[in-house]
Design an enzyme around this catalytic site. Structure first.
Site, PDB file in Angstrom:
ATOM      1  CG  HIS A 114      13.642  69.502  52.209  1.00  0.00           C
ATOM      2  ND1 HIS A 114      14.193  69.035  51.047  1.00  0.00           N
ATOM      3  CD2 HIS A 114      12.357  69.103  52.217  1.00  0.00           C
ATOM      4  CE1 HIS A 114      13.266  68.385  50.368  1.00  0.00           C
ATOM      5  NE2 HIS A 114      12.135  68.405  51.047  1.00  0.00           N
ATOM      6  CD  GLU A 132       8.992  68.478  54.634  1.00  0.00           C
ATOM      7  OE1 GLU A 132       8.513  67.437  54.140  1.00  0.00           O
ATOM      8  OE2 GLU A 132       9.456  69.417  53.930  1.00  0.00           O
ATOM      9  CG  HIS A 133      11.672  64.406  53.506  1.00  0.00           C
ATOM     10  ND1 HIS A 133      11.345  63.488  52.553  1.00  0.00           N
ATOM     11  CD2 HIS A 133      11.510  65.622  52.936  1.00  0.00           C
ATOM     12  CE1 HIS A 133      10.994  64.117  51.439  1.00  0.00           C
ATOM     13  NE2 HIS A 133      11.093  65.398  51.642  1.00  0.00           N
ATOM     14  CD  GLU A 185      11.339  67.202  47.824  1.00  0.00           C
ATOM     15  OE1 GLU A 185      11.503  66.402  48.772  1.00  0.00           O
ATOM     16  OE2 GLU A 185      10.838  68.318  47.960  1.00  0.00           O
TER      17      GLU A 185
HETATM   18 ZN   LIG Z   1      10.592  67.135  50.460  1.00  0.00          ZN
END
Ligand SMILES: [Zn+2]
Length: 1140
Positions: free
Chosen positions: A71, A74-75, A231
């Site tokens: 994750h 991805e960021h 998040e």
């Molecule tokens: Zn995210």
């Protein structure tokens, strides 16, 4: 796929994909020499282009000691592009229905394939080389700026075995004008082929660089890890995430399903650093280990020809490195072993939820896509009609909902889940509910698979696919890129997931063998039962008990299962034949030059208005019928509002069994209460539409309020009122805003107070009063004749028989006016004791929505601030994961707003928003003409965006009727009013209404204050934060910074005392002024931003805001706006009117 693909001419091109009947796109699947598979979609009429890339790696590949790394990558790869949608939810919506965010929950972590530490050093070098020498778009938000300038947007998500990136933007760089607004049937323009003429090329080129030469900039690292952390914190109090994580945590510890997938600052930064890990290197290593062209799927959709798109794909994406990685699969590791099966878990939720869930170890059915056997089971077990599990336990008063279905967790692993929403009484009888489920399963297993059941499913799946309408381009590309990771025959890429092709008795029989009483887990969720939760889930802190299902309970279930035929209640049986499956699918197609933009009035008198439009562009055998019974009665007081809502829910409750067959046959109804009446909508295949409509009308009129159902419905509703307070602050804030803008509106706690004192008898007496007098307004739209529209109106009149309510007796919609110079703050403390997030909605009032010029300016301002506000407040200042700026339109209230959810307090956020607006004012003044014109073009493109399907058009019409303005040409009017705007007019507008320095602006802020406090940073953490924040800001100012000097200054600095903030600020100042020798005004600006990022800033405000204490008194002191009026005489909409 063979090696010969290296030769372009010999390349295999698959083009004859099965497609819906109305699909005018063309498709081509090719594989580039680096084995990257690409789906190209040519859509000659699209106004938006898009691309998506799905990589076959997700949280299941996380290293065991770095949960969330997939994750985080991805960021990092896209640096601050991931956004959350903040559209406020209506207060009547059950918060439980909120779905998971983009990071879909079927995710998460494992470390069976730990990155090989040495294998990739050569590749690491390549990345660094590319970064310093060949990266063409070094400005980190260049991608977003480009998209923003072309009416675009982007996003990404990480799932268990997929990471999915996508964007969308204008398909053409020319500005459509209102006079030649595009229609879906507009004659095809010449295809753009030159790269310069196509915004898509520029976007693809930037997008592709992320995979060819990723940046992994050192100074974006810390920021994006903070974004991931924020998040995660956003999800911490969400039961959806909490309960999902608990299920995962209790699965086989050797299967990656069990791990934590979102990640946090601790798992991705603090912990690895303590272990001496160089975290940036870990991210690069993860990328280089798992990202490979042969495991990527790319979808590009544009106006360009397939050949052009193929050329572009090749030019950009054939440079993506290929490592011939195998597909990620987990075939040999079961998600549950005997250790995890036959266990029962009792979990305690944050919301007042009650549910029972049975999870069976199932199988991965990816290769069985021609028969989809699990859908046979989910169809029967999840049925809600007569004979079903749900029908039976609902009649017992035990359940308000049931869902069932198989899901593939990853290639090689599948589960089958049955979830029951329990009533209070149902919770007491959860064991009986379990028995009923097994009795029903035994019943279907006694019979061979029923061919007629599957044939109904086949028929419906074919009809749905045949008449499937377009979805927005980025949804199309993102979903297809993910589907391409599956094994479908490429000709079935579009139809594979949707269509059931054959009845496979053998496969269904096998599927049924998994639903056994020795192959499941049982899960009960309740805040009060059974108490004594003795364990805590590691990541979210959910309290639970996990133990073996008691022997005697298991024995009972097995007994029931085996002796089912004799002891089974006679109420359980197979469903009846579904009478709602549509047969009449003919569409009367009359081509028109230009589709009509408004419905016509075909009847208007003292009691009724009927609006009608026959579909002239989508050609599907569907229709939308909306009926509005206008009356002020439902919304007189909080009490009548709650009674109306109860009435609505009782009607829906009474229709569940009947409407279920319609529902699964693509025909749905909705019955709702509003501030100005009641509405009934029926949408879907028009063949049987009237059958459902009549039944709903009769039920609305003749509802029998049964005591037992009333208690269940009331309990459910008061529970959802109570739960509302535990929802996300950014979902709550809009309700308070609306409450303050409208003359009369009720808050959830006011409604909750009333609901306790309402009886079934109250509803019996009340609802006929609502129906006794009303003005009827009907919209009939779609594959219908005019006569049918008039018949529908007659049906409504004859069935409901309301007394005439003259239109002049109807209410007028108005909002409050904030006078120039207003500065109000309304503060509320949030109720959730564990939530650490504050939320601010900062609204600036500019005037009446009916003022088209003001509306155009608000639209343009929102477009211009979209990217800079996100960049400053979220990316640079890291205030929180949820940052939104844009229009604030409500009835007649027109304004501009900024919303932030953050751990920083609201007064601080207030100052940061002022600061942003001040700096934006300067940007606006210095903005170049062509940039300004680009923003105008972006707004115009958005307003002229094509309608994608019949529902969208129907909803648009209905909203304009519902609003009382009948402003069907609003989009065109917006364009006409944006076109002439000059930069100077926007500067003047900003000075007057928006600038914090303006004495004439009018502001209203809502502050939602959290009860819990986040953990304080240690002195060492604060110093690290200061260094990274400062280097980010200096970089944005294009100043070369030697942070070593700052670090050495910090070494001696003590932050353990009360004056720590001042000392830190002084050290930063000294560094900027003395070490870097910057100019005075630069020092001031950088210092200001750095203090903001570190939570040290306090904006000096000349005069403080006025706190709203007594809302009633406050509202009484304000004037009301003029009301909403039709934009023109309604007579002009009458059929046959020459002006139309
Ligand atoms: Zn995210």
């Amino acid at each position: 796929m063979g090696e010969r693909l290296n030769q372009r001419d010999a390349r295999e091109r698959i083009e004859d994909l099965e497609r819906p009947a109305l699909d005018d796109r063309s498709y081509r699947v090719v594989t580039l020499p680096n084995r990257l598979e690409v789906l190209l979609i040519h859509d000659p009429n699209t106004d938006k282009a898009s691309a998506a890339l799905d990589v076959n790696v997700g949280s299941f590949s996380d290293a065991e000691d770095m949960p969330g790394i997939a994750h985080a990558v991805e960021h990092l790869l896209f640096m601050g592009t991931e956004k959350v949608s903040v559209e406020p939810k209506s207060w009547l919506q059950d918060p439980r229905s909120s779905s998971l965010g983009a990071n879909d929950a079927r995710c998460w972590a494992l470390s069976r394939n730990k990155p090989e530490h040495d294998a990739d050093s050569a590749y690491l070098l390549t990345i660094r080389y590319n970064w310093t020498n060949t990266f063409q778009y070094p400005k980190e938000n260049a991608y977003n700026q480009y998209l923003n300038a072309h009416s675009g947007h982007s996003n990404a998500y990480t799932a268990s075995t997929s990471t999915n990136y996508y964007f969308e933007l204008a398909a053409s760089s020319s500005t459509p004008t209102s006079s030649k607004a595009p229609s879906p049937n507009a004659t095809q323009e010449t295809l753009p082929t030159a790269k310069d003429d196509s915004p898509l090329w520029g976007a693809l080129d930037r997008f592709g660089q992320f995979f060819v030469a990723p940046l992994f900039l050192e100074d974006t690292l810390d920021r994006e890890l903070k974004a991931v952390d924020s998040e995660n914190k956003k999800n911490l109090q969400s039961d959806t995430w909490r309960l999902h994580q608990l299920n995962k945590a209790l699965s086989n510890p050797n299967h990656p399903y069990c791990h934590f997938s979102t990640g946090s600052y601790k798992t991705l930064h603090d912990d690895p650093i303590v272990r001496g890990v160089k975290i940036r290197d870990e991210f690069i290593k993860f990328y280089s280990t798992h990202y490979s062209a042969n495991q990527m799927k790319l979808v590009i959709l544009g106006r360009e020809s397939l050949d052009t798109l193929e050329e572009w794909a090749e030019e950009i994406f054939s440079k993506v490195p290929n490592k011939d990685l195998p597909q990620k699969r987990w075939d040999d590791v079961p998600v549950y072993t005997k250790n995890e099966l036959m266990m029962q878990t009792f979990a305690r939720p944050v919301f007042e939820l009650r549910s029972l869930e049975l999870t069976f170890l199932y199988r991965d059915e990816e290769d069985l896509y021609e028969s989809h056997p699990s859908r046979y089971l989910s169809h029967l077990i999840g049925h809600e009609g007569p004979g079903s599990i749900f029908g039976y336990i609902k009649a017992k008063g035990w359940a308000n909902g049931l869902g069932a279905g198989g899901s593939s967790l990853c290639p090689g692993t599948g589960i089958f889940t049955i979830n029951v929403k329990l009533t209070e009484d149902g919770l007491k009888h959860y064991k009986e509910v379990t028995q009923v489920i097994f009795q029903y399963i035994a019943m279907i297993r006694e019979q061979p698979p029923q061919q007629w059941v599957v044939e109904e499913q086949i028929r419906m799946s074919e009809v749905d696919f045949r008449f499937k309408q377009k979805s927005p381009p980025s949804r199309t590309t993102s979903a297809l890129a993910r589907e391409m990771q599956k094994t479908y025959n490429r000709k079935m890429l579009l139809s594979g997931p949707a269509v059931i092709r054959k009845f496979d008795a053998e496969a269904i029989s096998q599927a049924m063998t998994f639903l056994r009483p020795d192959n499941f887990r049982l899960n009960v969720v309740s805040q009060i039962f059974p108490g004594g939760w003795d364990q805590k889930e590691k990541w979210y802190g959910t309290e639970y008990i996990n133990e073996r299902i008691p022997e005697d309970f298991v024995a009972e279930i097995k007994h029931t299962f085996e002796n089912s035929a004799k002891e089974r209640p006679k109420e359980l049986h197979f469903p009846h034949k579904n009478e709602f499956i549509p047969n009449r699918l003919e569409v009367e197609k009359k081509e028109v030059e230009v589709p009509l933009k408004a419905p016509k009035l075909i009847r208007m008198d003292e009691s009724v208005r009927t609006w009608y439009k026959k579909d002239d562009q989508f050609w599907v055998p569907k229709a939308n019928v909306h009926i509005y019974l206008r009356t002020p009665i439902p919304h007189v007081t909080a009490r009548t509002t709650v009674m109306s809502a109860l009435y609505r829910n009782l009607v829906s409750d009474a229709l569940v069994e009947y409407s279920y067959d319609a529902d699964i046959s693509g025909l749905v109804y909705e019955f709702n209460n509003h501030t100005a009446g009641l509405s009934i909508s029926v949408e879907g295949y028009n063949d049987k539409l009237h059958v459902l409509l009549e039944k709903v009308l009769v039920q609305v009129r003749d509802l029998e309020v049964r005591e037992d159902r009333f208690e269940i419905v009331r309990e459910h509703m008061s529970r959802s009122f109570r739960n509302w307070d535990f929802g996300q602050p950014f979902h709550q804030v809009g309700t308070f805003s609306r409450y303050l803008k409208s003359e009369k509106s009720f808050l959830t706690d006011e409604l909750l107070r009333e609901i306790e004192n309402i009886t079934a008898q109250d509803i019996r007496l009340f609802y006929p009063q609502i129906l006794s007098q009303a003005y009827i307004e009907v919209l009939a739209h779609g594959n219908l004749h005019k006569e049918e529209a008039l018949q529908i109106t007659d049906l409504v009149e004859k069935t409901m028989k309301p007394k005439r309510l003259p239109p002049s007796h109807l209410g007028i919609q108005r909002t409050l006016i904030l006078p120039p110079g207003s500065n109000y703050v309304y503060e509320r403390q949030l109720k959730d004791p564990a939530n650490v997030n504050h939320c601010i909605e900062y609204s600036l009032y500019v005037g009446n929505t009916m003022d088209r010029d003001l509306r155009a300016k608000v639209l343009l301002l929102s477009q211009m601030t979209d990217e800079p506000a996100f960049n400053q407040l979220r990316t640079i200042e890291q205030l929180g994961y949820v940052v939104f700026s844009g229009t604030a339109f409500a009835d007649t209230w027109a304004g501009y707003r900024i919303l932030i959810q953050s751990e920083k307090d609201c007064d601080y956020l207030e100052g940061r928003i002022d600061h942003f607006l001040n700096s934006f004012e300067k940007m606006l003044q210095e903005m170049k003409e062509d940039e300004f014109e680009g923003h105008k073009r972006a707004v115009i493109n958005k307003r002229l965006e094509k309608l994608k399907n019949l529902e969208q058009e129907g909803n648009r019409f209905w909203n304009h009727i519902f609003s009382d303005a009948y402003d069907f040409s609003q989009a065109d009017e917006d364009v006409l009013h944006v076109e002439p705007l000059t930069k100077q007019s926007l500067v003047d507008f900003f000075h007057h209404y928006i600038s914090p320095k303006s004495p004439t602006r009018a502001k209203l802020s809502v502050h939602l204050v959290a009860r819990a406090k986040p953990k304080e940073a240690t002195p060492a953490e604060r110093k690290t934060q200061a260094v990274t924040s400062l280097s980010t800001i200096l970089k944005a100012e294009k100043i070369d910074a030697d942070t070593a000097k700052l670090e050495s200054r910090f070494e001696a600095l003590s932050l353990d005392n009360a004056k720590a903030d001042d000392a830190l600020g002084a050290e930063l100042l000294a560094y900027l002024a003395e070490d870097l020798e910057l100019e005075g005004d630069v020092v001031e600006k950088v210092l200001d931003e750095a203090k903001a990022a570190l939570g040290l800033a306090r904006e000096k405000r000349v005069s403080g805001p006025v706190r709203i204490e007594d809302v009633h008194v406050w509202k009484a002191g304000l004037q009301m706006s003029t009301g909403v009026r039709p934009v023109k005489d309604l007579g002009e909409f009458m059929e046959g009117n020459a002006k139309l």
